[in-house]
Design an enzyme around this catalytic site. Structure first.
Site, mmCIF file in Angstrom:
data_model
loop_
_atom_site.group_PDB
_atom_site.id
_atom_site.type_symbol
_atom_site.label_atom_id
_atom_site.label_comp_id
_atom_site.label_asym_id
_atom_site.label_seq_id
_atom_site.Cartn_x
_atom_site.Cartn_y
_atom_site.Cartn_z
ATOM 1 N N ALA A 197 -3.921 2.972 -4.548
ATOM 2 C CA ALA A 197 -3.660 1.696 -5.210
ATOM 3 C C ALA A 197 -2.357 1.128 -4.662
ATOM 4 O O ALA A 197 -1.479 1.884 -4.230
ATOM 5 C CB ALA A 197 -3.549 1.920 -6.714
ATOM 6 N N GLY A 224 -6.562 6.031 -5.124
ATOM 7 C CA GLY A 224 -7.739 5.171 -5.304
ATOM 8 C C GLY A 224 -8.680 5.196 -4.108
ATOM 9 O O GLY A 224 -9.880 4.936 -4.253
ATOM 10 N N GLU A 230 -10.698 8.229 -4.556
ATOM 11 C CA GLU A 230 -11.579 7.991 -5.709
ATOM 12 C C GLU A 230 -12.742 7.061 -5.345
ATOM 13 O O GLU A 230 -13.879 7.269 -5.764
ATOM 14 C CB GLU A 230 -10.746 7.413 -6.866
ATOM 15 C CG GLU A 230 -9.799 8.467 -7.421
ATOM 16 C CD GLU A 230 -8.745 7.906 -8.357
ATOM 17 O OE1 GLU A 230 -7.998 6.987 -7.944
ATOM 18 O OE2 GLU A 230 -8.661 8.375 -9.505
ATOM 19 N N GLU A 258 -1.008 10.959 -6.984
ATOM 20 C CA GLU A 258 -0.405 10.193 -8.086
ATOM 21 C C GLU A 258 0.705 10.962 -8.795
ATOM 22 O O GLU A 258 1.662 10.384 -9.294
ATOM 23 C CB GLU A 258 -1.485 9.806 -9.111
ATOM 24 C CG GLU A 258 -2.491 8.786 -8.616
ATOM 25 C CD GLU A 258 -3.691 9.392 -7.889
ATOM 26 O OE1 GLU A 258 -3.665 10.609 -7.566
ATOM 27 O OE2 GLU A 258 -4.652 8.650 -7.652
HETATM 28 N N1 COA Z 1 0.770 0.967 -1.788
HETATM 29 C C1 COA Z 1 1.504 0.017 -1.206
HETATM 30 N N2 COA Z 1 1.889 0.077 0.065
HETATM 31 C C2 COA Z 1 1.517 1.146 0.776
HETATM 32 C C3 COA Z 1 0.753 2.193 0.233
HETATM 33 C C4 COA Z 1 0.367 2.068 -1.121
HETATM 34 N N3 COA Z 1 -0.393 2.986 -1.712
HETATM 35 N N4 COA Z 1 0.553 3.127 1.175
HETATM 36 C C5 COA Z 1 1.163 2.699 2.286
HETATM 37 N N5 COA Z 1 1.757 1.490 2.045
HETATM 38 C C6 COA Z 1 2.519 0.660 2.985
HETATM 39 C C7 COA Z 1 3.929 1.215 3.210
HETATM 40 O O1 COA Z 1 4.788 0.806 2.165
HETATM 41 C C8 COA Z 1 4.262 0.591 4.541
HETATM 42 O O2 COA Z 1 4.593 -0.782 4.342
HETATM 43 P P1 COA Z 1 5.915 -1.426 5.063
HETATM 44 O O3 COA Z 1 5.625 -1.261 6.533
HETATM 45 O O4 COA Z 1 5.899 -2.831 4.609
HETATM 46 O O5 COA Z 1 7.062 -0.595 4.613
HETATM 47 C C9 COA Z 1 2.920 0.626 5.268
HETATM 48 O O6 COA Z 1 1.921 0.723 4.266
HETATM 49 C C10 COA Z 1 2.775 1.812 6.210
HETATM 50 O O7 COA Z 1 3.026 2.997 5.481
HETATM 51 P P2 COA Z 1 4.105 4.107 5.900
HETATM 52 O O8 COA Z 1 4.501 4.849 4.661
HETATM 53 O O9 COA Z 1 5.202 3.494 6.691
HETATM 54 O O10 COA Z 1 3.215 5.026 6.846
HETATM 55 P P3 COA Z 1 3.409 6.590 7.133
HETATM 56 O O11 COA Z 1 2.485 6.935 8.232
HETATM 57 O O12 COA Z 1 4.848 6.951 7.287
HETATM 58 O O13 COA Z 1 2.914 7.334 5.789
HETATM 59 C C11 COA Z 1 1.392 7.722 3.949
HETATM 60 C C12 COA Z 1 1.559 7.240 5.401
HETATM 61 C C13 COA Z 1 -0.046 7.455 3.554
HETATM 62 C C14 COA Z 1 1.688 9.221 3.866
HETATM 63 C C15 COA Z 1 2.374 6.959 3.027
HETATM 64 O O14 COA Z 1 2.227 5.560 3.281
HETATM 65 C C16 COA Z 1 2.127 7.174 1.554
HETATM 66 O O15 COA Z 1 2.509 8.209 1.039
HETATM 67 N N6 COA Z 1 1.519 6.162 0.869
HETATM 68 C C17 COA Z 1 1.312 6.198 -0.547
HETATM 69 C C18 COA Z 1 0.205 7.144 -0.923
HETATM 70 C C19 COA Z 1 0.023 7.212 -2.426
HETATM 71 O O16 COA Z 1 0.870 7.686 -3.150
HETATM 72 N N7 COA Z 1 -1.142 6.739 -2.896
HETATM 73 C C20 COA Z 1 -1.512 6.796 -4.288
HETATM 74 C C21 COA Z 1 -1.102 5.567 -4.986
HETATM 75 S S1 COA Z 1 -1.524 5.647 -6.704
#
Ligand code: COA
Length: 257
Positions: free
Chosen positions: A65, A110, A113, A133
């Site tokens: 999400a 999400g 999911e 989460e």
């Molecule tokens: N919501 C909003 N933005 C998100 C996102 C999310 N769930 N997942 C990734 N993004 C965005 C990042 O903020 C970043 O944006 P920016 O360039 O404007 O800063 C962009 O997507 C790229 O992500 P980044 O974190 O730089 O890539 P990465 O390869 O270093 O890491 C992940 C990848 C997936 C490990 C990391 O993005 C992450 O942990 N995301 C969240 C996962 C999460 O907790 N999901 C459950 C949500 S309830």
């Protein structure tokens, strides 16, 4: 119809929905959720579509999400978001055709999911699954705690949701989350090949199989088997059942409706 957060195309009975916010790893915003639901509604009304594929543009399927909305969430807003996601999951299950999650990259929160609300999950070698989460001080809200437990068992679902750790494609396959793993370079070709094969099968049997497995899953075995016997019997009302048997006996390929 055009969408802000998705691409949608139909070819030879196979519809492909591509999540298209690659710069945000396809994070699931309220707008994207509404657009996915609109596509599912459209697919439900289109008898030309026999299989629906869902995949993501870039490095992610859906990385969860959209966390940027969370700071403003109160319990009512969170409940509405979760309810909307559950409505989508129910609509996907009600579709009479197979829905395949083609998990090309991150399928977190999400995203995992949504993949689990599909009928089949195929994983690219680059796929990563997880319910992270817990690391945000919250918990899965789009069915993760329930569908994951049903797919991989209660103990493993607890371990994954409590630790929030990511699972790679090989582990996802080993625990029964992903049905198959395909090489990253030919991933969508492999998924499309399966979808084309499914598109040639009979609509009646595809629908009956999907619905009977879903409906029977939470029912005791005796009643679930009765559901199966009824669905099996109903298949024989279809022209496809006659065609299937006739084609086998005449040693030719069946041509289903
Ligand atoms: N919501 C909003 N933005 C998100 C996102 C999310 N769930 N997942 C990734 N993004 C965005 C990042 O903020 C970043 O944006 P920016 O360039 O404007 O800063 C962009 O997507 C790229 O992500 P980044 O974190 O730089 O890539 P990465 O390869 O270093 O890491 C992940 C990848 C997936 C490990 C990391 O993005 C992450 O942990 N995301 C969240 C996962 C999460 O907790 N999901 C459950 C949500 S309830």
């Amino acid at each position: 119809m055009s969408y802000n957060t998705l691409l949608f195309a139909v070819e030879d009975g196979v519809a492909t929905l591509t999540f298209n916010r690659p710069e945000k790893l396809n994070a699931l915003s309220a707008e994207m959720l509404a657009e996915i639901t609109a596509v599912v509604d459209q697919v439900a009304k289109n008898p030309e579509i026999r299989v629906l594929l869902m995949t993501g543009q870039g490095r992610a399927f859906i990385a969860g999400a959209d966390i940027s909305a969370f700071l403003k969430f109160d319990p009512l807003a969170a409940r509405e978001f979760a309810d909307d996601a559950h409505v989508l999951g129910a609509k996907m299950e009600r579709l009479p055709i197979p829905v395949i999650a083609c998990v090309n990259g991150f399928a977190l929160g999400g995203g995992c999911e949504l993949a689990m609300a599909c009928d089949i999950i195929y994983a690219s070698e680059a796929a990563k699954f997880g319910q992270p989460e817990v690391n945000l001080g919250i918990m899965p809200g789009f069915g993760g705690s329930q569908r994951l437990a049903r797919l991989v068992g209660k103990g493993l679902a607890k371990e994954l949701c409590l630790t929030g750790r990511m699972v790679d494609a090989a582990e996802a396959k080993a625990i029964g989350l992903a049905a198959r793993v395909f090489p990253a370079a030919s991933f969508m070709e492999e998924c499309t090949k399966v979808a084309r094969a499914l598109a040639e099968k009979g609509r009646v049997s595809l629908r009956a199989i999907k619905q009977t497995i879903d409906r029977g899953f939470d029912v005791d075995l005796k009643n679930a088997c009765a559901l199966e016997a009824d669905a099996f019997a109903l298949c024989f009302a279809s022209a496809d059942a006659k065609e299937g048997a006739a084609a086998f006996l005449e040693k030719r390929k069946p041509k289903f409706l």
